[in-house]
Motif scaffolding. Structure first.
Motif, PDB file in Angstrom:
ATOM      1  N   TRP A   1      34.653  44.324  40.789  1.00  0.00           N
ATOM      2  CA  TRP A   1      35.371  43.517  41.787  1.00  0.00           C
ATOM      3  C   TRP A   1      34.506  43.282  43.015  1.00  0.00           C
ATOM      4  N   LEU A   2      33.632  44.220  43.343  1.00  0.00           N
ATOM      5  CA  LEU A   2      32.702  44.021  44.452  1.00  0.00           C
ATOM      6  C   LEU A   2      31.748  42.870  44.151  1.00  0.00           C
ATOM      7  N   LEU A   3      31.309  42.765  42.908  1.00  0.00           N
ATOM      8  CA  LEU A   3      30.408  41.682  42.528  1.00  0.00           C
ATOM      9  C   LEU A   3      31.082  40.313  42.641  1.00  0.00           C
ATOM     10  N   LYS A   4      32.402  40.261  42.503  1.00  0.00           N
ATOM     11  CA  LYS A   4      33.124  38.993  42.648  1.00  0.00           C
ATOM     12  C   LYS A   4      33.232  38.557  44.103  1.00  0.00           C
ATOM     13  N   LEU A   5      32.985  39.473  45.053  1.00  0.00           N
ATOM     14  CA  LEU A   5      33.130  39.166  46.474  1.00  0.00           C
ATOM     15  C   LEU A   5      31.811  38.875  47.168  1.00  0.00           C
TER      16      LEU A   5
ATOM     17  N   GLY B   1      37.024  32.506  45.660  1.00  0.00           N
ATOM     18  CA  GLY B   1      38.231  31.698  45.734  1.00  0.00           C
ATOM     19  C   GLY B   1      38.512  30.921  44.465  1.00  0.00           C
ATOM     20  N   GLU B   2      37.498  30.704  43.649  1.00  0.00           N
ATOM     21  CA  GLU B   2      37.670  29.979  42.396  1.00  0.00           C
ATOM     22  C   GLU B   2      38.015  30.905  41.229  1.00  0.00           C
ATOM     23  N   PHE B   3      37.912  32.207  41.442  1.00  0.00           N
ATOM     24  CA  PHE B   3      38.207  33.176  40.395  1.00  0.00           C
ATOM     25  C   PHE B   3      39.720  33.267  40.207  1.00  0.00           C
ATOM     26  N   SER B   4      40.184  33.421  38.992  1.00  0.00           N
ATOM     27  CA  SER B   4      41.619  33.518  38.698  1.00  0.00           C
ATOM     28  C   SER B   4      42.082  34.961  38.906  1.00  0.00           C
ATOM     29  N   TRP B   5      42.385  35.292  40.147  1.00  0.00           N
ATOM     30  CA  TRP B   5      42.795  36.652  40.488  1.00  0.00           C
ATOM     31  C   TRP B   5      44.132  37.008  39.843  1.00  0.00           C
ATOM     32  N   GLU B   6      45.012  36.025  39.702  1.00  0.00           N
ATOM     33  CA  GLU B   6      46.306  36.293  39.063  1.00  0.00           C
ATOM     34  C   GLU B   6      46.111  36.769  37.630  1.00  0.00           C
ATOM     35  N   SER B   7      45.229  36.099  36.914  1.00  0.00           N
ATOM     36  CA  SER B   7      44.961  36.495  35.529  1.00  0.00           C
ATOM     37  C   SER B   7      44.332  37.875  35.462  1.00  0.00           C
ATOM     38  N   ALA B   8      43.475  38.181  36.412  1.00  0.00           N
ATOM     39  CA  ALA B   8      42.835  39.499  36.426  1.00  0.00           C
ATOM     40  C   ALA B   8      43.855  40.608  36.681  1.00  0.00           C
TER      41      ALA B   8
END
Length: 120
Positions: free
Chosen positions: A49-53, A60-67
């Protein structure tokens, strides 16, 4: 998570852009690790999750809901094992869903149950 809180304190009005960015990332990681995709101890957050930030525009384009749903589903599947007694993940999401779909699970109160976080 405690190390993050101790190392990256809340930024003030006189902080630099770099300090504000670090604090923002720390706050988001706390939300991810402590609430949305928590482990059983709620004090660890996975490095993925740190790598996604790294870049906020890409985050902002990552599907956080799906994760969040995938993490909760993985935890629920793991909870079916006979030797597992606890479950991690976003359990408030599961409780909200269950109360909406199964009215007999709702507590009996005189006022209607609302979920403002879900309605946003």
């Amino acid at each position: 998570m405690g190390w993050l809180r101790d190392t990256f304190l809340e930024s003030g009005n006189d902080s630099t852009e770099l300090e504000r960015t670090r604090y923002d990332r720390t706050y988001i990681l706390e939300m991810i690790g402590g609430y949305l995709m928590s482990d059983l101890s709620q004090n660890l957050v996975h490095l993925r999750w740190l790598l996604k930030l790294v870049d906020f525009k890409v985050a902002g384009e990552f599907s956080w809901e799906s994760a969040v749903l995938a993490t909760l589903y993985r935890e629920m599947c793991g909870a079916t094992l006979p030797n597992k007694a606890k479950i991690g993940g976003c359990l408030s999401l599961l409780q909200s869903w269950a109360r909406f779909h199964f009215p007999f699970l709702r507590p009996r109160v005189n006022h209607p149950c609302t979920f403002p976080l879900i309605k946003r």
